[in-house]
Design an enzyme around this catalytic site. Structure first.
Site, PDB file in Angstrom:
ATOM      1  N   CYS A  60     -80.351 117.425  13.819  1.00  0.00           N
ATOM      2  CA  CYS A  60     -79.600 118.355  14.685  1.00  0.00           C
ATOM      3  C   CYS A  60     -79.666 119.818  14.268  1.00  0.00           C
ATOM      4  O   CYS A  60     -80.043 120.670  15.074  1.00  0.00           O
ATOM      5  CB  CYS A  60     -78.144 117.929  14.758  1.00  0.00           C
ATOM      6  SG  CYS A  60     -77.947 116.394  15.657  1.00  0.00           S
ATOM      7  N   LEU A  66     -71.000 113.460  16.612  1.00  0.00           N
ATOM      8  CA  LEU A  66     -70.987 112.531  15.469  1.00  0.00           C
ATOM      9  C   LEU A  66     -72.068 112.871  14.442  1.00  0.00           C
ATOM     10  O   LEU A  66     -73.110 113.430  14.777  1.00  0.00           O
ATOM     11  CB  LEU A  66     -71.129 111.085  15.941  1.00  0.00           C
ATOM     12  CG  LEU A  66     -72.316 110.660  16.795  1.00  0.00           C
ATOM     13  CD1 LEU A  66     -73.532 110.376  15.946  1.00  0.00           C
ATOM     14  CD2 LEU A  66     -71.935 109.418  17.591  1.00  0.00           C
ATOM     15  N   THR A  90     -84.035 114.743  23.033  1.00  0.00           N
ATOM     16  CA  THR A  90     -84.526 116.041  23.522  1.00  0.00           C
ATOM     17  C   THR A  90     -85.266 116.703  22.356  1.00  0.00           C
ATOM     18  O   THR A  90     -84.776 117.665  21.761  1.00  0.00           O
ATOM     19  CB  THR A  90     -83.361 116.939  23.999  1.00  0.00           C
ATOM     20  OG1 THR A  90     -82.380 117.027  22.956  1.00  0.00           O
ATOM     21  CG2 THR A  90     -82.708 116.397  25.240  1.00  0.00           C
ATOM     22  N   VAL A 100     -77.240 108.530  19.014  1.00  0.00           N
ATOM     23  CA  VAL A 100     -76.078 108.843  19.844  1.00  0.00           C
ATOM     24  C   VAL A 100     -75.828 107.736  20.864  1.00  0.00           C
ATOM     25  O   VAL A 100     -74.695 107.266  21.023  1.00  0.00           O
ATOM     26  CB  VAL A 100     -76.275 110.221  20.534  1.00  0.00           C
ATOM     27  CG1 VAL A 100     -75.213 110.461  21.589  1.00  0.00           C
ATOM     28  CG2 VAL A 100     -76.240 111.335  19.493  1.00  0.00           C
TER      29      VAL A 100
HETATM   30  C1  UDX Z   1     -74.713 117.351  12.300  1.00  0.00           C
HETATM   31  C2  UDX Z   1     -73.316 117.777  12.782  1.00  0.00           C
HETATM   32  O1  UDX Z   1     -72.417 117.745  11.666  1.00  0.00           O
HETATM   33  C3  UDX Z   1     -72.833 116.876  13.898  1.00  0.00           C
HETATM   34  O2  UDX Z   1     -71.574 117.325  14.387  1.00  0.00           O
HETATM   35  C4  UDX Z   1     -73.868 116.903  15.021  1.00  0.00           C
HETATM   36  O3  UDX Z   1     -73.498 116.037  16.070  1.00  0.00           O
HETATM   37  C5  UDX Z   1     -75.243 116.507  14.512  1.00  0.00           C
HETATM   38  O4  UDX Z   1     -75.598 117.367  13.404  1.00  0.00           O
HETATM   39  P1  UDX Z   1     -75.738 115.400  10.765  1.00  0.00           P
HETATM   40  O5  UDX Z   1     -77.049 116.091  10.981  1.00  0.00           O
HETATM   41  O6  UDX Z   1     -75.652 113.930  10.949  1.00  0.00           O
HETATM   42  O7  UDX Z   1     -74.624 116.048  11.746  1.00  0.00           O
HETATM   43  O8  UDX Z   1     -75.275 115.706   9.260  1.00  0.00           O
HETATM   44  P2  UDX Z   1     -74.293 116.694   8.495  1.00  0.00           P
HETATM   45  O9  UDX Z   1     -73.365 115.894   7.687  1.00  0.00           O
HETATM   46  O10 UDX Z   1     -73.717 117.715   9.388  1.00  0.00           O
HETATM   47  O11 UDX Z   1     -75.330 117.392   7.465  1.00  0.00           O
HETATM   48  C6  UDX Z   1     -76.445 118.137   7.920  1.00  0.00           C
HETATM   49  C7  UDX Z   1     -77.189 118.741   6.750  1.00  0.00           C
HETATM   50  O12 UDX Z   1     -76.414 119.761   6.142  1.00  0.00           O
HETATM   51  C8  UDX Z   1     -77.530 117.766   5.624  1.00  0.00           C
HETATM   52  O13 UDX Z   1     -78.862 117.998   5.187  1.00  0.00           O
HETATM   53  C9  UDX Z   1     -76.533 118.094   4.527  1.00  0.00           C
HETATM   54  O14 UDX Z   1     -77.013 117.792   3.234  1.00  0.00           O
HETATM   55  C10 UDX Z   1     -76.389 119.594   4.732  1.00  0.00           C
HETATM   56  N1  UDX Z   1     -75.136 120.138   4.208  1.00  0.00           N
HETATM   57  C11 UDX Z   1     -73.939 119.769   4.724  1.00  0.00           C
HETATM   58  C12 UDX Z   1     -75.178 121.062   3.177  1.00  0.00           C
HETATM   59  O15 UDX Z   1     -76.257 121.423   2.697  1.00  0.00           O
HETATM   60  N2  UDX Z   1     -74.017 121.578   2.695  1.00  0.00           N
HETATM   61  C13 UDX Z   1     -72.805 121.238   3.213  1.00  0.00           C
HETATM   62  O16 UDX Z   1     -71.786 121.773   2.731  1.00  0.00           O
HETATM   63  C14 UDX Z   1     -72.764 120.299   4.250  1.00  0.00           C
END
Ligand code: UDX
Length: 461
Positions: free
Chosen positions: A279, A169, A86, A11
């Site tokens: 996250c 993000l 955190t 971030v």
């Molecule tokens: C997430 C949030 O989207 C973002 O807004 C926040 O700031 C941080 O956490 P991120 O962890 O980078 O972002 O990835 P993201 O694209 O949200 O995917 C998270 C997880 O969910 C991945 O393991 C992905 O494979 C999974 N996922 C996502 C699914 O299993 N199915 C989906 O339809 C979408």
């Protein structure tokens, strides 16, 4: 505007770089000397598409600087952004030591007026506590005892405002998410700070990005509620995926049919071996913890966490059911990162799944386009392959775990020849079952029924 960003994790680094690209003068601070040295050499510590070029451009144009010297960075800055980690603790709550350490340091350095923005994801009430904490230090700084023993100190109490401005993000699309966010959330109590924040985000403001201006507590909670809701969508669809398998329905068609309702939306309805990353697992646990502290039992979020843990474990069962006794069997795994376009392995389903397969005696070959260096820190006794083809050579099954683009156009006939038996377990539903069947594979995906090359559909799927 002079800005200081404290913490050069995902971030912090993306925020600092993008704000420099908006035209501000940004100094990023981190107490990790090695990291700052490599950033000053132009080496970027994280894999994020587009970040490398953006950092190089802005450092070259003298808008972006990296240092370990907090004083040098904070003193000339009107805006100080806290973006330190955190990390989760054993009990699921967040460890806020870094946030408070940084707040204390800022309180000793602040002079004149500063806007202190908390970007780190922090439990509700942290912004308020940081305010109190800084106030106490500032009161000490103008106390007669302090002034007597520090004759050079000023008796004027510096001004500051604390603002909560959570970041949404995603890894893999972080630059785009920062530059074109759906919204900017600002928890704020002072008009002068708000004017500065609007200036900070001027390019977004001009693009008419919606700004949610609210209290500090609400802004803090918006971040957790958003992540918990998205995680819930995934756990919900993963559970319905199992139901589809039992009932012979198709999860992909179902997700489309459900998601085309505008009230629901099509995004985050993709079945998976379980969500991972830094996250969702962390923030859902922290939210349950935050709620428990005030006597609320968040049943839906708790169930989301439970379903996700089970989802990862059920994938091990699924593979074992298909391959049979795993002793001395070889499984070729494609994809290790928690999602494509990142090298991040944190909470990736691959860790649980590989561990479970190994415990049942399987040998594991893996390939990931970028995450193998990170994987080496958490996976043990696996063979790292040079390519997807190398990973499946002589394997009893291919398991696709992360939907990298390069796995969408594999040479399937070559894969089939390389495998010991043509068993393809696609845990991201990348391929069309009928097409794979025609090529002679036994193909099993999530929530779509298995398709055997002899056209028999396994009733268990
Ligand atoms: C997430 C949030 O989207 C973002 O807004 C926040 O700031 C941080 O956490 P991120 O962890 O980078 O972002 O990835 P993201 O694209 O949200 O995917 C998270 C997880 O969910 C991945 O393991 C992905 O494979 C999974 N996922 C996502 C699914 O299993 N199915 C989906 O339809 C979408």
């Amino acid at each position: 505007m002079n800005i200081c960003v404290i913490g050069t994790g995902y971030v912090g680094l993306v925020t600092g770089t993008c704000l420099a690209d908006f035209g501000h003068i940004v100094t990023c601070v981190d107490n990790n000397e090695e990291k700052i040295d490599s950033l000053n050499r132009g080496e970027i510590p994280i894999y994020e598409i587009g970040l490398d070029d953006l950092i190089k451009r802005n450092t070259k144009e003298n808008r972006l600087f990296f240092t370990t010297d907090l004083k040098k960075a904070v003193e000339p800055s009107l805006v100080v952004i806290i973006a330190v980690g955190t990390p989760p603790q054993e009990d699921g709550s967040s460890n806020l030591n870094h946030v408070y350490d940084v707040a204390r340091d800022i309180a000793h350095l602040v002079d004149g007026y500063k806007v202190i923005i908390i970007k780190s994801t922090v439990p509700v009430g942290t912004g308020r506590k940081v305010q109190q904490f800084i106030n106490e230090i500032l009161e000490q700084r103008i106390s007669p005892e302090y002034l007597n023993s520090n004759p050079d100190a000023s008796s004027h109490k510096p001004h500051y405002d604390v603002v909560s401005n959570p970041e949404f993000l995603r890894e893999g699309s972080a630059i785009e998410d920062f530059m074109r966010p759906n919204r900017v959330v600002i928890g704020i109590e002072s008009d002068s700070a708000l004017a500065i924040i609007k200036d900070l985000y001027r390019p977004l403001y001009l693009f008419e990005t919606p700004m949610v201006i609210t209290t500090i507590e609400t802004a803090e909670l918006i971040k957790y509620a958003s992540n918990a809701f998205l995680a819930t969508k995934i756990s919900f669809i993963n559970e319905i995926g199992h139901l589809c398998e039992r009932l012979g329905a198709n999860i992909d068609h179902l997700a489309r049919g459900v998601g085309l309702d505008n009230r629901i939306g099509q995004k985050f309805l993709h079945v998976s071996p379980g969500y991972g990353g830094s996250c969702f697992p962390k923030d859902t646990s922290a939210l349950v913890h935050i709620a428990k502290d005030v006597g609320c039992d968040l049943k839906v979020t708790s169930a989301t966490i439970e379903v996700n843990k089970n989802q990862k474990l059920m994938m091990i069962e699924k593979i074992a059911d298909l391959v049979g006794d795993l002793t001395a069997k070889t499984i070729g795994i494609l994809g290790l990162a928690f999602k494509p376009n990142t090298d991040d392995m944190r909470e990736s389903a691959s860790i649980t799944i590989i561990d479970g397969l190994q415990k049942r005696g399987a040998r594991i070959n893996v390939f990931d386009p970028v995450a193998m260096d990170e994987a080496k820190k958490v996976l043990h006794n696996v063979t790292y392959a040079k390519s997807a083809y190398d990973a499946v050579k002589g394997a009893d099954a291919l398991v696709l775990l992360t939907e990298w683009n390069e796995f969408r156009y594999l040479d399937l006939l070559r894969i089939k020849k390389l495998l010991k038996q043509p068993l393809f377990i696609d845990l991201r539903n990348v391929y069309e079952p009928e097409r794979i069947k025609r090529l002679g594979f036994d193909y099993v995906s999530l929530g779509r029924g298995s398709v055997r090359s002899n056209e028999k559909v396994n009733s268990k799927q």
